[in-house]
Design a protein around this motif. Structure first.
Motif, PDB file in Angstrom:
ATOM      1  N   ALA A   1       0.834  -1.189   0.000  1.00 24.30           N
ATOM      2  CA  ALA A   1       0.000   0.000   0.000  1.00 24.30           C
ATOM      3  C   ALA A   1       0.879   1.254   0.000  1.00 24.30           C
ATOM      4  CB  ALA A   1      -0.917   0.018   1.218  1.00 24.30           C
ATOM      5  N   ALA A   2       0.315   2.355  -0.500  1.00 27.95           N
ATOM      6  CA  ALA A   2       1.017   3.635  -0.507  1.00 27.95           C
ATOM      7  C   ALA A   2       0.047   4.727  -0.074  1.00 27.95           C
ATOM      8  CB  ALA A   2       1.583   3.940  -1.892  1.00 27.95           C
ATOM      9  N   LEU A   3       0.533   5.644   0.752  1.00 24.28           N
ATOM     10  CA  LEU A   3      -0.288   6.762   1.237  1.00 24.28           C
ATOM     11  C   LEU A   3       0.077   8.029   0.478  1.00 24.28           C
ATOM     12  CD1 LEU A   3      -0.042   6.198   5.110  1.00 24.28           C
ATOM     13  CD2 LEU A   3      -1.691   5.225   3.490  1.00 24.28           C
ATOM     14  N   HIS A   4      -0.944   8.735  -0.021  1.00 24.68           N
ATOM     15  CA  HIS A   4      -0.718   9.950  -0.814  1.00 24.68           C
ATOM     16  C   HIS A   4      -1.518  11.108  -0.206  1.00 24.68           C
ATOM     17  CE1 HIS A   4       1.229   7.545  -3.943  1.00 24.68           C
ATOM     18  NE2 HIS A   4       0.246   6.672  -3.789  1.00 24.68           N
ATOM     19  N   TYR A   5      -0.829  12.214   0.052  1.00 29.76           N
ATOM     20  CA  TYR A   5      -1.437  13.331   0.779  1.00 29.76           C
ATOM     21  C   TYR A   5      -1.774  14.539  -0.088  1.00 29.76           C
ATOM     22  CZ  TYR A   5      -0.452  10.870   5.109  1.00 29.76           C
ATOM     23  OH  TYR A   5      -0.436   9.929   6.127  1.00 29.76           O
ATOM     24  N   SER A   6      -1.274  14.602  -1.293  1.00 26.29           N
ATOM     25  CA  SER A   6      -1.605  15.717  -2.185  1.00 26.29           C
ATOM     26  C   SER A   6      -1.513  15.262  -3.622  1.00 26.29           C
ATOM     27  CB  SER A   6      -0.659  16.909  -1.957  1.00 26.29           C
ATOM     28  OG  SER A   6       0.631  16.649  -2.498  1.00 26.29           O
TER      29      SER A   6
ATOM     30  N   VAL B   1      -0.390  -2.574  -6.129  1.00 28.04           N
ATOM     31  CA  VAL B   1      -0.296  -1.732  -4.929  1.00 28.04           C
ATOM     32  C   VAL B   1      -1.615  -0.995  -4.747  1.00 28.04           C
ATOM     33  CG1 VAL B   1       0.848   0.258  -3.896  1.00 28.04           C
ATOM     34  CG2 VAL B   1       2.196  -1.454  -5.127  1.00 28.04           C
ATOM     35  N   THR B   2      -2.131  -0.988  -3.531  1.00 26.92           N
ATOM     36  CA  THR B   2      -3.333  -0.209  -3.238  1.00 26.92           C
ATOM     37  C   THR B   2      -2.908   1.187  -2.815  1.00 26.92           C
ATOM     38  OG1 THR B   2      -4.500  -2.208  -2.510  1.00 26.92           O
ATOM     39  CG2 THR B   2      -5.440  -0.084  -1.876  1.00 26.92           C
ATOM     40  N   HIS B   3      -3.433   2.171  -3.516  1.00 29.47           N
ATOM     41  CA  HIS B   3      -3.065   3.557  -3.268  1.00 29.47           C
ATOM     42  C   HIS B   3      -4.176   4.248  -2.466  1.00 29.47           C
ATOM     43  CE1 HIS B   3       0.374   3.513  -6.082  1.00 29.47           C
ATOM     44  NE2 HIS B   3      -0.355   2.601  -6.709  1.00 29.47           N
ATOM     45  N   PHE B   4      -3.804   4.826  -1.340  1.00 29.40           N
ATOM     46  CA  PHE B   4      -4.770   5.502  -0.468  1.00 29.40           C
ATOM     47  C   PHE B   4      -4.586   7.011  -0.599  1.00 29.40           C
ATOM     48  CE2 PHE B   4      -4.419   1.267   1.127  1.00 29.40           C
ATOM     49  CZ  PHE B   4      -5.710   0.942   1.509  1.00 29.40           C
ATOM     50  N   ALA B   5      -5.659   7.683  -1.031  1.00 28.52           N
ATOM     51  CA  ALA B   5      -5.618   9.115  -1.325  1.00 28.52           C
ATOM     52  C   ALA B   5      -6.342   9.912  -0.246  1.00 28.52           C
ATOM     53  CB  ALA B   5      -6.260   9.381  -2.680  1.00 28.52           C
ATOM     54  N   LEU B   6      -5.759  11.033   0.118  1.00 27.06           N
ATOM     55  CA  LEU B   6      -6.355  11.881   1.160  1.00 27.06           C
ATOM     56  C   LEU B   6      -7.661  12.522   0.695  1.00 27.06           C
ATOM     57  CD1 LEU B   6      -5.594  12.913   4.064  1.00 27.06           C
ATOM     58  CD2 LEU B   6      -4.796  14.996   2.934  1.00 27.06           C
ATOM     59  N   SER B   7      -7.800  12.733  -0.611  1.00 28.77           N
ATOM     60  CA  SER B   7      -8.997  13.377  -1.148  1.00 28.77           C
ATOM     61  C   SER B   7      -9.249  12.893  -2.566  1.00 28.77           C
ATOM     62  CB  SER B   7      -8.837  14.905  -1.147  1.00 28.77           C
ATOM     63  OG  SER B   7      -7.851  15.285  -2.095  1.00 28.77           O
ATOM     64  N   GLU B   8     -10.390  13.271  -3.100  1.00 26.52           N
ATOM     65  CA  GLU B   8     -10.729  12.900  -4.465  1.00 26.52           C
ATOM     66  C   GLU B   8      -9.781  13.576  -5.458  1.00 26.52           C
ATOM     67  OE1 GLU B   8     -12.243  10.853  -7.404  1.00 26.52           O
ATOM     68  OE2 GLU B   8     -12.861  10.550  -5.322  1.00 26.52           O
ATOM     69  N   ASP B   9      -9.313  14.778  -5.150  1.00 31.34           N
ATOM     70  CA  ASP B   9      -8.339  15.452  -6.019  1.00 31.34           C
ATOM     71  C   ASP B   9      -7.085  14.593  -6.186  1.00 31.34           C
ATOM     72  OD1 ASP B   9      -9.949  17.623  -6.394  1.00 31.34           O
ATOM     73  OD2 ASP B   9      -8.894  18.936  -4.993  1.00 31.34           O
ATOM     74  N   VAL B  10      -6.616  14.015  -5.087  1.00 29.99           N
ATOM     75  CA  VAL B  10      -5.434  13.150  -5.131  1.00 29.99           C
ATOM     76  C   VAL B  10      -5.756  11.871  -5.905  1.00 29.99           C
ATOM     77  CG1 VAL B  10      -3.707  11.959  -3.746  1.00 29.99           C
ATOM     78  CG2 VAL B  10      -4.717  14.090  -2.898  1.00 29.99           C
ATOM     79  N   ALA B  11      -6.922  11.316  -5.654  1.00 33.05           N
ATOM     80  CA  ALA B  11      -7.316  10.064  -6.312  1.00 33.05           C
ATOM     81  C   ALA B  11      -7.381  10.218  -7.831  1.00 33.05           C
ATOM     82  CB  ALA B  11      -8.667   9.603  -5.776  1.00 33.05           C
ATOM     83  N   ARG B  12      -7.824  11.370  -8.310  1.00 26.24           N
ATOM     84  CA  ARG B  12      -7.924  11.586  -9.755  1.00 26.24           C
ATOM     85  C   ARG B  12      -6.558  11.471 -10.436  1.00 26.24           C
ATOM     86  NH1 ARG B  12     -12.400  15.102  -8.638  1.00 26.24           N
ATOM     87  NH2 ARG B  12     -11.033  16.838  -8.116  1.00 26.24           N
TER      88      ARG B  12
ATOM     89  N   CYS C   1      -3.465   3.735 -12.027  1.00 28.76           N
ATOM     90  CA  CYS C   1      -3.496   2.956 -10.782  1.00 28.76           C
ATOM     91  C   CYS C   1      -4.861   2.288 -10.659  1.00 28.76           C
ATOM     92  CB  CYS C   1      -3.224   3.857  -9.585  1.00 28.76           C
ATOM     93  SG  CYS C   1      -1.563   4.569  -9.588  1.00 28.76           S
ATOM     94  N   ALA C   2      -4.849   0.972 -10.537  1.00 26.11           N
ATOM     95  CA  ALA C   2      -6.100   0.220 -10.559  1.00 26.11           C
ATOM     96  C   ALA C   2      -6.810   0.211  -9.215  1.00 26.11           C
ATOM     97  CB  ALA C   2      -5.830  -1.217 -11.006  1.00 26.11           C
ATOM     98  N   ASN C   3      -6.052   0.221  -8.135  1.00 29.42           N
ATOM     99  CA  ASN C   3      -6.648   0.119  -6.801  1.00 29.42           C
ATOM    100  C   ASN C   3      -6.423   1.413  -6.031  1.00 29.42           C
ATOM    101  OD1 ASN C   3      -7.295  -2.699  -7.224  1.00 29.42           O
ATOM    102  ND2 ASN C   3      -5.103  -3.111  -6.942  1.00 29.42           N
ATOM    103  N   VAL C   4      -7.430   2.272  -6.047  1.00 27.04           N
ATOM    104  CA  VAL C   4      -7.347   3.571  -5.375  1.00 27.04           C
ATOM    105  C   VAL C   4      -8.479   3.677  -4.362  1.00 27.04           C
ATOM    106  CG1 VAL C   4      -7.366   6.083  -5.645  1.00 27.04           C
ATOM    107  CG2 VAL C   4      -6.328   4.643  -7.429  1.00 27.04           C
ATOM    108  N   ARG C   5      -8.134   3.997  -3.133  1.00 26.97           N
ATOM    109  CA  ARG C   5      -9.119   4.196  -2.081  1.00 26.97           C
ATOM    110  C   ARG C   5      -9.016   5.636  -1.575  1.00 26.97           C
ATOM    111  NH1 ARG C   5      -9.905   0.167  -4.199  1.00 26.97           N
ATOM    112  NH2 ARG C   5     -10.090  -1.958  -3.387  1.00 26.97           N
ATOM    113  N   VAL C   6     -10.152   6.252  -1.305  1.00 33.52           N
ATOM    114  CA  VAL C   6     -10.180   7.656  -0.883  1.00 33.52           C
ATOM    115  C   VAL C   6     -10.639   7.752   0.564  1.00 33.52           C
ATOM    116  CG1 VAL C   6     -11.046   9.962  -1.413  1.00 33.52           C
ATOM    117  CG2 VAL C   6     -10.747   8.301  -3.254  1.00 33.52           C
TER     118      VAL C   6
END
Length: 233
Positions: free
Chosen positions: A165-170, A194-205, A212-217
């Motif tokens: 997993a990876a954490l993304h803040y911006s 890898v599952t990518h965890f985004a702090l917001s929908e802006d980051v997820a986009r 990235c196939a697995n993105v969680r917001v």
């Protein structure tokens, strides 16, 4: 134990890593940004209020107590940092939207604001001030510079498929991370497994646009919600 990549600037990443260990994860710190002071001088003129939307914005400012105007800020952490340095904190809001409501109620007539900010920021607060006829002097006290390359440990872990997993803040840091991973010859699993965890929908986009196939917001744009999403996975 699940290995989690933390892409924040090092000081912030260290705090996040402590929390991840407490929750039973194995953090891997891989900063993609370096925080640096700009050295911009603080104006000596008189203002009706001083604004700050992050603790980072006041970290490199000297003589805060000498600014006689009250501070209106975002976040309890920012308020605590200011109070510890002798500054007068008039009010703290949970986010920029709440801060604009507070300012709108407090300053009905045009006023003069000093806004302590980072080089890379959203325009929401400044747009609000302009729309209300306020005068805002913006001082960029710090900038977040992209690092030249991912750390060796991060590159090796990604190449070996050890990162789950990876954490993304911006949005910006997510984009920089993906570019650095590609430059290092990052494997296809980075986007596919890898599952990518985004702090917001802006980051997820940004993550989704990069394939990235697995993105969680996170349910809310704060670390507690981001880590809750990680634990729920």
């Amino acid at each position: 134990m699940r290995r989690v990549l933390v892409t924040r600037a090092r000081e912030d990443a260290e705090r996040t890593a402590e929390e991840l260990r407490r929750r039973g994860f194995a953090p891997l710190i891989a900063p993609v940004l370096e925080i640096a002071a700009t050295g911009a001088p603080i104006p000596t003129e008189t203002f009706d209020a001083v604004l700050a939307t992050s603790a980072r914005a006041i970290q490199f400012v000297e003589g805060l107590a000498a600014l006689r105007a009250p501070f209106f800020v975002v976040g309890g952490k920012t308020a605590q940092a200011l109070s510890a340095r002798g500054a007068q904190v008039e009010a703290s809001a949970p986010d920029v939207a709440a801060l604009t409501l507070l300012l709108g109620a407090r300053f009905a007539a045009p006023a003069r604001f000093l806004y302590l900010a980072g080089h890379d920021r959203k325009d929401d607060l400044e747009s609000f001030l302009r729309a209300r006829g306020h005068a805002a002097t913006v001082v960029e006290t710090y900038e977040a510079r992209a690092v030249a390359a991912l750390g060796e440990e991060a590159r090796a872990a990604l190449a070996a498929g050890e990162v789950e997993a990876a954490l993304h803040y911006s949005a910006r840091s997510a984009s920089i991370f993906l570019a650095l991973a590609d430059a290092a010859g990052g494997p296809a699993t980075l986007r596919a497994r890898v599952t990518h965890f985004a702090l917001s929908e802006d980051v997820a986009r940004v993550l989704r646009a990069a394939g990235c196939a697995n993105v969680r917001v996170a349910a809310a744009p704060d670390q507690a919600s981001l880590l809750a999403a990680l634990e729920a996975q």
